[in-house]
Design a protein around this motif. Sequence first.
Motif, PDB file in Angstrom:
ATOM      1  N   ARG A 183       0.830  -1.208   0.000  1.00  0.00           N
ATOM      2  CA  ARG A 183       0.000   0.000   0.000  1.00  0.00           C
ATOM      3  C   ARG A 183       0.867   1.261   0.000  1.00  0.00           C
ATOM      4  N   GLU A 184       1.945   1.240   0.774  1.00  0.00           N
ATOM      5  CA  GLU A 184       2.857   2.393   0.781  1.00  0.00           C
ATOM      6  C   GLU A 184       3.492   2.594  -0.585  1.00  0.00           C
ATOM      7  N   ARG A 185       3.849   1.480  -1.233  1.00  0.00           N
ATOM      8  CA  ARG A 185       4.449   1.568  -2.562  1.00  0.00           C
ATOM      9  C   ARG A 185       3.452   2.154  -3.566  1.00  0.00           C
ATOM     10  N   LEU A 186       2.213   1.716  -3.474  1.00  0.00           N
ATOM     11  CA  LEU A 186       1.181   2.235  -4.374  1.00  0.00           C
ATOM     12  C   LEU A 186       0.967   3.731  -4.152  1.00  0.00           C
ATOM     13  N   GLU A 187       1.003   4.160  -2.897  1.00  0.00           N
ATOM     14  CA  GLU A 187       0.847   5.577  -2.603  1.00  0.00           C
ATOM     15  C   GLU A 187       2.014   6.381  -3.166  1.00  0.00           C
ATOM     16  N   ALA A 188       3.220   5.827  -3.094  1.00  0.00           N
ATOM     17  CA  ALA A 188       4.384   6.501  -3.671  1.00  0.00           C
ATOM     18  C   ALA A 188       4.253   6.601  -5.194  1.00  0.00           C
ATOM     19  N   CYS A 189       3.745   5.528  -5.815  1.00  0.00           N
ATOM     20  CA  CYS A 189       3.518   5.558  -7.264  1.00  0.00           C
ATOM     21  C   CYS A 189       2.463   6.596  -7.622  1.00  0.00           C
ATOM     22  N   ARG A 190       1.419   6.669  -6.819  1.00  0.00           N
ATOM     23  CA  ARG A 190       0.367   7.655  -7.073  1.00  0.00           C
ATOM     24  C   ARG A 190       0.920   9.081  -6.958  1.00  0.00           C
ATOM     25  N   ALA A 191       1.750   9.327  -5.941  1.00  0.00           N
ATOM     26  CA  ALA A 191       2.346  10.652  -5.768  1.00  0.00           C
ATOM     27  C   ALA A 191       3.258  10.996  -6.939  1.00  0.00           C
ATOM     28  N   ALA A 192       4.014  10.001  -7.427  1.00  0.00           N
ATOM     29  CA  ALA A 192       4.899  10.245  -8.571  1.00  0.00           C
ATOM     30  C   ALA A 192       4.089  10.603  -9.812  1.00  0.00           C
ATOM     31  N   VAL A 193       2.985   9.887 -10.031  1.00  0.00           N
ATOM     32  CA  VAL A 193       2.127  10.182 -11.180  1.00  0.00           C
ATOM     33  C   VAL A 193       1.486  11.558 -11.036  1.00  0.00           C
ATOM     34  N   SER A 194       1.052  11.894  -9.809  1.00  0.00           N
ATOM     35  CA  SER A 194       0.416  13.197  -9.589  1.00  0.00           C
ATOM     36  C   SER A 194       1.377  14.345  -9.831  1.00  0.00           C
ATOM     37  N   SER A 195       2.668  14.105  -9.644  1.00  0.00           N
ATOM     38  CA  SER A 195       3.638  15.178  -9.877  1.00  0.00           C
ATOM     39  C   SER A 195       3.682  15.594 -11.338  1.00  0.00           C
ATOM     40  N   VAL A 196       3.218  14.715 -12.231  1.00  0.00           N
ATOM     41  CA  VAL A 196       3.180  15.062 -13.657  1.00  0.00           C
ATOM     42  C   VAL A 196       2.191  16.191 -13.898  1.00  0.00           C
ATOM     43  N   TYR A 197       1.121  16.254 -13.094  1.00  0.00           N
ATOM     44  CA  TYR A 197       0.114  17.304 -13.278  1.00  0.00           C
ATOM     45  C   TYR A 197       0.717  18.694 -13.084  1.00  0.00           C
ATOM     46  N   SER A 198       1.664  18.817 -12.164  1.00  0.00           N
ATOM     47  CA  SER A 198       2.320  20.112 -11.963  1.00  0.00           C
ATOM     48  C   SER A 198       3.050  20.546 -13.219  1.00  0.00           C
ATOM     49  N   TYR A 199       3.637  19.570 -13.906  1.00  0.00           N
ATOM     50  CA  TYR A 199       4.347  19.874 -15.146  1.00  0.00           C
ATOM     51  C   TYR A 199       3.380  20.351 -16.219  1.00  0.00           C
ATOM     52  N   VAL A 200       2.286  19.606 -16.412  1.00  0.00           N
ATOM     53  CA  VAL A 200       1.381  19.956 -17.502  1.00  0.00           C
ATOM     54  C   VAL A 200       0.632  21.246 -17.216  1.00  0.00           C
ATOM     55  N   GLU A 201       0.368  21.547 -15.918  1.00  0.00           N
ATOM     56  CA  GLU A 201      -0.288  22.805 -15.599  1.00  0.00           C
ATOM     57  C   GLU A 201       0.599  23.984 -15.982  1.00  0.00           C
TER      58      GLU A 201
ATOM     59  N   LEU B 138      -9.190  18.925 -18.218  1.00  0.00           N
ATOM     60  CA  LEU B 138      -7.979  19.700 -17.954  1.00  0.00           C
ATOM     61  C   LEU B 138      -7.550  20.499 -19.177  1.00  0.00           C
ATOM     62  N   LEU B 139      -7.746  19.927 -20.371  1.00  0.00           N
ATOM     63  CA  LEU B 139      -7.434  20.676 -21.588  1.00  0.00           C
ATOM     64  C   LEU B 139      -8.356  21.881 -21.693  1.00  0.00           C
ATOM     65  N   ALA B 140      -9.640  21.691 -21.384  1.00  0.00           N
ATOM     66  CA  ALA B 140     -10.582  22.805 -21.409  1.00  0.00           C
ATOM     67  C   ALA B 140     -10.162  23.877 -20.405  1.00  0.00           C
ATOM     68  N   ALA B 141      -9.694  23.434 -19.243  1.00  0.00           N
ATOM     69  CA  ALA B 141      -9.244  24.388 -18.231  1.00  0.00           C
ATOM     70  C   ALA B 141      -8.058  25.203 -18.726  1.00  0.00           C
ATOM     71  N   LYS B 142      -7.100  24.524 -19.371  1.00  0.00           N
ATOM     72  CA  LYS B 142      -5.929  25.229 -19.856  1.00  0.00           C
ATOM     73  C   LYS B 142      -6.286  26.181 -20.991  1.00  0.00           C
ATOM     74  N   VAL B 143      -7.164  25.741 -21.900  1.00  0.00           N
ATOM     75  CA  VAL B 143      -7.600  26.604 -23.000  1.00  0.00           C
ATOM     76  C   VAL B 143      -8.331  27.818 -22.440  1.00  0.00           C
ATOM     77  N   ALA B 144      -9.220  27.575 -21.465  1.00  0.00           N
ATOM     78  CA  ALA B 144      -9.969  28.674 -20.868  1.00  0.00           C
ATOM     79  C   ALA B 144      -9.033  29.626 -20.125  1.00  0.00           C
TER      80      ALA B 144
END
Length: 653
Positions: A228-246, A311-317
């Motif tokens: 479960r801890e490993r999965l949470e770490a994977c989820r956090a790593a994936v979520s960090s991609v959102y900061s990049y795309v934003e 998210l694309l709509a958000a960025k376009v807007a």
Amino acid sequence: MKKSTLDLPGLLTSLDPDAGLAQRHLWLIYLAEWIRAAEPSVDGAVRRVEEIVAAFEADPEALNRLRRWSKTLVETVDITALLADFGFAPRTAMASEVVERLRYKLPSTPETVDASELFMLVFPDRFDARWLHALDSQLMNRITALLAPQQEEGVSFWERNLLDAITYCSGQILSTGFAPELRLRMSEQAREEKPFHALIHDVENLRVEVMLPLRTTDRRDAAAAQLRERLEACRAAVSSVYSYVEAEGISVGLIFRLRQVRARIVRIRRLLDCLLSNDRSYETSELLSNLVAVGIERRSVRALMSTNSSLLAAKVAERSAETGEHYITRDGAEYRSMMAKAAGGGFVMAFTTLAKFALYALGLSVFWSGMAAGFNYAISFVLIQMLHFTVATKQPAMTAPAMAAKLKDIQTDSSIQEFVDEVAHLVRSQVAAILGNVLIVFPAALLLSLGYAYLTGHQALSTKHAEQVLDSLSLLGPSVLFAAFTGVLLFTSSLIAGGAENWFVLRNIDSVIRYNPGITRTLGTARADRWATFLRKNISSLASNISLGFMLGLVPAFTAFFGLGMEVRHVTLSTGQIGVAAASLGWEVLHDDLLWWAVAMLPFNAALNVGVSFYMAFRVALRAHNVSGVDRSRIYKAIRQRMWRKPWSFFWP
């Protein structure tokens, strides 16, 4: 087996474990239909489940057939695929997923060994999720006892399938997490921690602790906690991609893959709950209920497009909002500046109108005439942009996102009044821009036509052509519909503008132009830098102007091909056309109803161009900014009060 057997005695007698594949699966489908009943209720469905369980418990011969049927089912259908892969795209591409979902909308056959397809046939209704969720632990235990799963080395058939499903899901997460498209966009901390590297190792540790019965539950629980801890770490790593795309731009395909990974992590957590819970029967009913909901969404193309384009709509807007702020005037100086810019735009559009009629005189085919008109409009719009002028109807689709962004902070009466102030500023800005365009384009087009007639000795338009122009612009014709249609095109151009800028930033095109050796050798370092800076600043406006120009020219040509006969009615161009037609007909036109009906159309033309494009852009922006729960009646009431008390504030600062 026929549908007439859909009653309890018929279900018991029609169960045949030696029947063909399709007939065995049809029995399960009919059983689910009988449970749902003609007028379904959750309590009624649960009572029916209890009835059939009791019936099998009281009939040893039927129970024997049920167990043989169940054994054949699990041997022919891979349940692990249902647990691990159901609801996920077979390929990590959104386009292929759209095609797959469209396929699911077609009828399918029960003669299948695909557990996912069979599951959707058996549980096609949202109501199925409700009654499955309502099955209590005692009833689920009785169902388990009926099916009598085989035990092997102390591990049940269900446990082994859950473990296999966890392994398969983890493998998919691992492959996506290692994909360069995601890995290179993760935060530096996520790349250093490398959470995906040990994921399969943790899964195998859990498998060992579950499969070996001599081990204690403490070690099993510790292995599960580590996973479960490993999965949470994977989820956090994936979520960090959102900061990049934003910050850098959004790709729909990338967002699709991110959502797939996060959904698989949630699925593994559900499978772990089902595997390790003390009340496994309850967790199993929860899992099945969730899979029904997943199956409903699996068939929805709309849900796919909605979730993955938000998210694309958000960025376009967001990008449109940044541009739109420049179009809102808040004081007298800005108001006068807007009118001056609009007047300049109207003057340029007068030449555009004459060029339109000159191209029409060439007698080109429909397509090439539309293409030429598109070039004419696009060049004119870009010229207006470069001269820092403005065209009124292009503003609403840009200003709407800026307005919607302010709705997120509406909490008090004072904030609503501030929003109403912004509405007044916006309407006033539109009035200034439209007046500046219209009041200049008409006399400019009129004078240019008179000058042309003086130099050439004949009018710009023949009498018949001029009358046709006025008739086509008349309020009595379909021009109202065409004006609304033009508003849709104006809105579409704003989407193209936001999308183009998002693509430009996502692909880092300005850096490519500025530093690519081949480009710098061709342009020179200084010029490449100037081009990169210019495009980064103006790519949105260029995309909007060019796309709008070609849509105004080509869309009528394409609709004519299909016999729809749609035209465009851009208020500034229409006003210019009236000026050219009036100059060609002379003073007598003042006594002609054709002129005045065309003039009467202009306010409606302006209102529909502006209103439709603003409304559509505003709706997209509201959704993109997740504006919900806003008390719209309070806003409408405040706007009505402002119009009653200070109507002039909507027209003059």
